[in-house]
Design a protein around this motif. Structure first.
Motif, PDB file in Angstrom:
ATOM      1  N   PRO A 173     -21.299  19.796  28.688  1.00  0.00           N
ATOM      2  CA  PRO A 173     -20.674  19.466  27.401  1.00  0.00           C
ATOM      3  C   PRO A 173     -21.309  20.200  26.219  1.00  0.00           C
ATOM      4  CG  PRO A 173     -21.757  17.550  28.383  1.00  0.00           C
ATOM      5  CD  PRO A 173     -22.085  18.702  29.240  1.00  0.00           C
ATOM      6  N   GLU A 174     -21.256  21.508  26.216  1.00  0.00           N
ATOM      7  CA  GLU A 174     -21.731  22.275  25.065  1.00  0.00           C
ATOM      8  C   GLU A 174     -20.863  23.520  24.923  1.00  0.00           C
ATOM      9  OE1 GLU A 174     -24.544  25.052  25.602  1.00  0.00           O
ATOM     10  OE2 GLU A 174     -25.296  24.399  27.544  1.00  0.00           O
ATOM     11  N   ILE A 175     -20.775  24.051  23.680  1.00  0.00           N
ATOM     12  CA  ILE A 175     -19.721  25.036  23.409  1.00  0.00           C
ATOM     13  C   ILE A 175     -19.850  26.324  24.219  1.00  0.00           C
ATOM     14  CG2 ILE A 175     -18.823  24.349  21.169  1.00  0.00           C
ATOM     15  CD1 ILE A 175     -20.867  26.182  19.892  1.00  0.00           C
ATOM     16  N   SER A 176     -21.084  26.811  24.436  1.00  0.00           N
ATOM     17  CA  SER A 176     -21.181  28.087  25.150  1.00  0.00           C
ATOM     18  C   SER A 176     -20.658  27.930  26.573  1.00  0.00           C
ATOM     19  CB  SER A 176     -22.613  28.608  25.150  1.00  0.00           C
ATOM     20  OG  SER A 176     -23.481  27.627  25.655  1.00  0.00           O
ATOM     21  N   SER A 177     -20.985  26.813  27.200  1.00  0.00           N
ATOM     22  CA  SER A 177     -20.504  26.578  28.555  1.00  0.00           C
ATOM     23  C   SER A 177     -18.980  26.454  28.587  1.00  0.00           C
ATOM     24  CB  SER A 177     -21.163  25.316  29.119  1.00  0.00           C
ATOM     25  OG  SER A 177     -20.618  25.000  30.361  1.00  0.00           O
ATOM     26  N   VAL A 178     -18.442  25.768  27.576  1.00  0.00           N
ATOM     27  CA  VAL A 178     -16.982  25.562  27.550  1.00  0.00           C
ATOM     28  C   VAL A 178     -16.256  26.891  27.371  1.00  0.00           C
ATOM     29  CG1 VAL A 178     -15.087  24.521  26.251  1.00  0.00           C
ATOM     30  CG2 VAL A 178     -17.132  23.183  26.755  1.00  0.00           C
ATOM     31  N   ARG A 179     -16.783  27.740  26.484  1.00  0.00           N
ATOM     32  CA  ARG A 179     -16.102  29.013  26.269  1.00  0.00           C
ATOM     33  C   ARG A 179     -16.178  29.895  27.521  1.00  0.00           C
ATOM     34  NH1 ARG A 179     -16.866  32.659  20.987  1.00  0.00           N
ATOM     35  NH2 ARG A 179     -18.749  33.408  21.989  1.00  0.00           N
ATOM     36  N   ASP A 180     -17.349  29.896  28.186  1.00  0.00           N
ATOM     37  CA  ASP A 180     -17.470  30.680  29.417  1.00  0.00           C
ATOM     38  C   ASP A 180     -16.511  30.155  30.488  1.00  0.00           C
ATOM     39  OD1 ASP A 180     -19.373  31.977  28.044  1.00  0.00           O
ATOM     40  OD2 ASP A 180     -21.063  31.463  29.329  1.00  0.00           O
ATOM     41  N   SER A 181     -16.362  28.840  30.552  1.00  0.00           N
ATOM     42  CA  SER A 181     -15.427  28.263  31.523  1.00  0.00           C
ATOM     43  C   SER A 181     -14.006  28.707  31.230  1.00  0.00           C
ATOM     44  CB  SER A 181     -15.496  26.737  31.497  1.00  0.00           C
ATOM     45  OG  SER A 181     -16.753  26.315  31.972  1.00  0.00           O
ATOM     46  N   ASP A 182     -13.684  28.767  29.947  1.00  0.00           N
ATOM     47  CA  ASP A 182     -12.353  29.196  29.544  1.00  0.00           C
ATOM     48  C   ASP A 182     -12.090  30.623  30.030  1.00  0.00           C
ATOM     49  OD1 ASP A 182     -10.035  28.300  28.028  1.00  0.00           O
ATOM     50  OD2 ASP A 182     -10.454  30.016  26.751  1.00  0.00           O
ATOM     51  N   ARG A 183     -13.107  31.453  29.892  1.00  0.00           N
ATOM     52  CA  ARG A 183     -13.005  32.849  30.356  1.00  0.00           C
ATOM     53  C   ARG A 183     -12.763  32.880  31.865  1.00  0.00           C
ATOM     54  NH1 ARG A 183     -12.271  37.891  30.628  1.00  0.00           N
ATOM     55  NH2 ARG A 183     -13.836  39.450  30.203  1.00  0.00           N
ATOM     56  N   ILE A 184     -13.518  32.046  32.594  1.00  0.00           N
ATOM     57  CA  ILE A 184     -13.379  31.994  34.046  1.00  0.00           C
ATOM     58  C   ILE A 184     -11.979  31.527  34.452  1.00  0.00           C
ATOM     59  CG2 ILE A 184     -14.049  30.549  36.023  1.00  0.00           C
ATOM     60  CD1 ILE A 184     -15.840  32.907  35.777  1.00  0.00           C
ATOM     61  N   LEU A 187     -17.310  18.016  34.822  1.00  0.00           N
ATOM     62  CA  LEU A 187     -18.278  17.974  33.718  1.00  0.00           C
ATOM     63  C   LEU A 187     -19.612  17.518  34.290  1.00  0.00           C
ATOM     64  CD1 LEU A 187     -16.839  16.297  30.515  1.00  0.00           C
ATOM     65  CD2 LEU A 187     -17.752  18.593  30.809  1.00  0.00           C
ATOM     66  N   THR A 188     -20.639  18.337  34.128  1.00  0.00           N
ATOM     67  CA  THR A 188     -21.938  17.985  34.699  1.00  0.00           C
ATOM     68  C   THR A 188     -22.981  17.844  33.599  1.00  0.00           C
ATOM     69  OG1 THR A 188     -22.372  20.310  35.037  1.00  0.00           O
ATOM     70  CG2 THR A 188     -21.523  19.099  36.923  1.00  0.00           C
ATOM     71  N   ARG A 189     -24.120  17.272  33.955  1.00  0.00           N
ATOM     72  CA  ARG A 189     -25.233  17.048  33.032  1.00  0.00           C
ATOM     73  C   ARG A 189     -24.759  16.288  31.790  1.00  0.00           C
ATOM     74  NH1 ARG A 189     -29.397  21.859  33.577  1.00  0.00           N
ATOM     75  NH2 ARG A 189     -30.625  20.007  33.195  1.00  0.00           N
ATOM     76  N   TYR A 190     -23.916  15.326  32.024  1.00  0.00           N
ATOM     77  CA  TYR A 190     -23.373  14.526  30.918  1.00  0.00           C
ATOM     78  C   TYR A 190     -24.377  13.423  30.589  1.00  0.00           C
ATOM     79  CZ  TYR A 190     -19.966  11.942  28.177  1.00  0.00           C
ATOM     80  OH  TYR A 190     -19.315  11.299  27.166  1.00  0.00           O
ATOM     81  N   ASP A 191     -24.806  13.393  29.350  1.00  0.00           N
ATOM     82  CA  ASP A 191     -25.834  12.434  28.934  1.00  0.00           C
ATOM     83  C   ASP A 191     -25.198  11.375  28.037  1.00  0.00           C
ATOM     84  OD1 ASP A 191     -27.906  11.067  27.721  1.00  0.00           O
ATOM     85  OD2 ASP A 191     -29.210  12.826  27.656  1.00  0.00           O
ATOM     86  N   PRO A 192     -24.978  10.169  28.558  1.00  0.00           N
ATOM     87  CA  PRO A 192     -24.257   9.151  27.767  1.00  0.00           C
ATOM     88  C   PRO A 192     -24.969   8.835  26.452  1.00  0.00           C
ATOM     89  CG  PRO A 192     -24.627   8.405  30.033  1.00  0.00           C
ATOM     90  CD  PRO A 192     -25.385   9.679  29.876  1.00  0.00           C
ATOM     91  N   ALA A 193     -26.303   8.836  26.461  1.00  0.00           N
ATOM     92  CA  ALA A 193     -27.032   8.497  25.233  1.00  0.00           C
ATOM     93  C   ALA A 193     -26.801   9.564  24.170  1.00  0.00           C
ATOM     94  CB  ALA A 193     -28.525   8.362  25.539  1.00  0.00           C
ATOM     95  N   ARG A 194     -26.894  10.831  24.584  1.00  0.00           N
ATOM     96  CA  ARG A 194     -26.678  11.919  23.616  1.00  0.00           C
ATOM     97  C   ARG A 194     -25.220  11.974  23.176  1.00  0.00           C
ATOM     98  NH1 ARG A 194     -28.353  17.361  25.576  1.00  0.00           N
ATOM     99  NH2 ARG A 194     -27.751  17.904  23.471  1.00  0.00           N
ATOM    100  N   GLY A 198     -23.432  11.669  19.326  1.00  0.00           N
ATOM    101  CA  GLY A 198     -22.611  12.786  18.853  1.00  0.00           C
ATOM    102  C   GLY A 198     -23.300  14.128  19.015  1.00  0.00           C
ATOM    103  N   GLU A 199     -24.256  14.222  19.925  1.00  0.00           N
ATOM    104  CA  GLU A 199     -24.971  15.490  20.101  1.00  0.00           C
ATOM    105  C   GLU A 199     -24.311  16.382  21.151  1.00  0.00           C
ATOM    106  OE1 GLU A 199     -29.283  13.469  19.093  1.00  0.00           O
ATOM    107  OE2 GLU A 199     -29.008  14.490  20.988  1.00  0.00           O
ATOM    108  N   MET A 200     -23.281  15.884  21.786  1.00  0.00           N
ATOM    109  CA  MET A 200     -22.590  16.709  22.781  1.00  0.00           C
ATOM    110  C   MET A 200     -21.108  16.757  22.449  1.00  0.00           C
ATOM    111  SD  MET A 200     -24.261  15.722  26.444  1.00  0.00           S
ATOM    112  CE  MET A 200     -23.386  14.212  26.455  1.00  0.00           C
ATOM    113  N   ALA A 224     -14.393   7.093  35.350  1.00  0.00           N
ATOM    114  CA  ALA A 224     -15.462   6.351  34.706  1.00  0.00           C
ATOM    115  C   ALA A 224     -16.197   7.311  33.782  1.00  0.00           C
ATOM    116  CB  ALA A 224     -16.415   5.805  35.761  1.00  0.00           C
ATOM    117  N   VAL A 225     -15.979   7.150  32.478  1.00  0.00           N
ATOM    118  CA  VAL A 225     -16.653   8.022  31.522  1.00  0.00           C
ATOM    119  C   VAL A 225     -17.879   7.287  30.993  1.00  0.00           C
ATOM    120  CG1 VAL A 225     -16.420   9.344  29.415  1.00  0.00           C
ATOM    121  CG2 VAL A 225     -14.436   8.985  30.875  1.00  0.00           C
ATOM    122  N   PRO A 226     -19.066   7.677  31.414  1.00  0.00           N
ATOM    123  CA  PRO A 226     -20.256   6.946  30.993  1.00  0.00           C
ATOM    124  C   PRO A 226     -20.329   6.847  29.472  1.00  0.00           C
ATOM    125  CG  PRO A 226     -20.806   8.615  32.623  1.00  0.00           C
ATOM    126  CD  PRO A 226     -19.386   8.826  32.252  1.00  0.00           C
TER     127      PRO A 226
END
Lengths: 226, 271
Positions: B144-155, B178-185, B189-191, B253-255
């Motif tokens: 859940p971070e922008i660089s990963s999302v944009r790279d996924s879009d490219r893929i 979606l991996t490494r999802y941190d419910p606390a963060r 609003g950090e992700m 189930a969205v933590p």
């Protein structure tokens, strides 16, 4: 008066210079007959058809070619604009009264493209969609790091996050000035007819809103639609 | 009919190899015959995560180049007899893979297994393109971070253009993991929000894997997280993802996304 274009190698660079010129003065070639001097491209005959198509895509009307090696052109010859003889502005057809001028092939007919392109899937990061023949409509979003280039207007039924470059044909497309429409503005860059605006220069209040973008004189103007 | 699934992402370090092992083991637990194929030639890892690093003799390159038979390179898992590994070579690089050789190996694997799961290398170059070329289905692993999302879009763009299916005018089924999802963060609003990621990528969600020490613990043990500790939150999330992959409809189930009592109960179990 005819303008003479003298392309040289490497063609890609020359084309980029030409585009820069067009960006500076978009009206420069409007309605002007253009003669193509091919001296600088001797030996690269195979690419001429593509070159002429590329120029046609920029609404540059070639009425004739000069300094071409007719032998090397061989079978291409009938498909190219007429070869004009040596250097001097030998009576461009208009100047010869009485003798009906050979019709200056109104446009080297680039096989008629459909007037619009509709994409029913999102444009993904890294993709470049270029359609110089008219409008582009995207049903979906245009991702960050992608670009849509259109001869006419661009319509995005989704979020515009990448670059939208509209109006490559100037107002050549039936005299209709190009616009950009999107359902949600988060664009990296907007350009119409060579004038552009980066994300930094856009009003933050318009971020995330449905907008239309047009050319107001030589300024990009953006207004919310809702 | 065998299915070829590629686990891909563009960006490195997002959890492709962990997800390949976990999904492979999860599918094998349902009784399907599964082979996980490491395409990350030169930087192989899947053998470690699978706990098979001391049993590698021949590898994908040997098979592609015709120096070994496929059966010599396949390593049967000691815990699950339906699970098999085809390791990559650590000493070679991606240029050693020829597209004809890969096509031949994939054809042979399709005959032997129900699921062929390809662990793609990071990037968008040759290695990644060969890994995705034969895919019927793709799992796009995204953090859940922008660089990963944009790279996924490219893929996703490449999946739609540079695969055998795309070349035939067909489509690769694409799923977002979606991996490494941190419910606390996420709460702070950090992700990036899940719905924003889905809006950007517009492919269906296969699962949300919470960030967890259990994943690290499992890879230190050399076991897919779904086998190491089937009850831990990431293992349960992977098991749900496997069931969705097999066509089951399960509530996502969205933590941390739900409110009220259920959230407390759930949040504690996940975090």
């Amino acid at each position: 008066m005819a303008v003479v274009l003298m392309p040289d190698q490497p063609l890609v660079e020359w084309m980029a210079q030409l585009d820069a010129q067009i960006a500076r003065s978009p009206r420069f070639f409007d309605g002007r007959p253009v003669v193509l001097d091919l001296e600088g491209l001797a030996g690269a005959e195979a690419g001429f058809l593509a070159l002429i198509d590329d120029l046609a895509a920029r609404a540059i009307r070639i009425i004739g070619i000069e300094n071409a090696d007719e032998a090397a052109l061989g079978p291409l010859l009938p498909r190219l604009p007429p070869v004009l003889s040596g250097g001097r502005t030998v009576g461009l057809p208009v100047l010869v009264p009485g003798d009906p001028p050979p019709p200056p092939e109104p446009e080297p007919p680039p096989e008629r493209e459909p007037p619009a392109l509709v994409l029913d899937r999102p444009v993904r990061s890294g993709q470049s969609v270029a359609f110089t023949g008219g409008d582009v409509t995207v049903i979906g979003s245009v991702a960050s790091g992608s670009e849509v280039i259109a001869g006419g207007s661009i319509h995005v039924y989704g979020t515009l996050r990448g670059r939208a470059i509209a109006g490559l044909l100037g107002s050549g497309l039936g005299g209709v000035p190009a616009r950009i429409f999107c359902r949600r503005l988060e664009a990296e860059l907007l350009a119409i007819d060579g004038v552009y605006k980066t994300a930094d220069e856009m009003d933050p209040a318009l971020q995330g809103r449905a907008v239309q973008v047009w050319l107001d004189g030589d300024q990009i103007a953006i207004a919310a639609l809702d | 009919m065998a299915k070829v699934l590629v686990v891909t992402s563009g960006k490195g370090g997002v959890g492709k190899t962990t997800s390949t092992a976990a999904l492979g083991a999860g599918l094998a637990q349902t009784g399907k015959k599964v082979v996980v194929v490491d395409f990350d030639v030169g930087l192989r890892n899947l053998d470690l995560i699978m706990g098979a690093e001391r049993r590698v003799v021949y590898d994908l390159i040997n098979v592609v180049q015709g120096d070994a038979k496929l059966s010599q390179a396949l390593i049967r898992d000691k815990r699950l007899e339906t699970l098999t590994l085809l390791p990559a070579s650590q000493t070679r690089d991606k240029d050693a893979l020829s597209s004809e050789g890969v096509a031949r190996v994939m054809e042979e694997l399709r005959e032997k297994f129900d699921w062929v799961i390809c662990d793609s290398p990071a990037g968008i170059e040759r290695g990644a393109q060969l890994a995705m070329y034969h895919a019927d289905t793709a799992v796009v692993v995204t953090n859940p971070e922008i660089s990963s999302v944009r790279d996924s879009d490219r893929i996703i763009g490449l999946l739609d253009s540079k695969t055998a299916r795309a070349e035939k005018g067909d489509r690769v089924d694409k799923h977002l993991l979606l991996t490494r999802y941190d419910p606390a963060r996420a709460k702070r609003g950090e992700m990036l929000k899940t719905e924003d990621i889905l809006e950007i990528l517009s492919i269906p969600l296969l699962g949300i894997i919470p960030e967890s020490q259990d994943v690290l613990r499992a890879s230190n043990l050399g076991a897919p997280v779904t086998l190491a500790d089937p009850a831990c939150p990431p293992a349960r999330a992977y098991t749900d993802a496997v069931r969705r992959l097999l066509g089951e409809k399960l509530a996502m189930a969205v933590p941390g996304d739900k409110k009220g009592l259920f959230n407390k109960l759930f949040g504690r179990r996940v975090a």
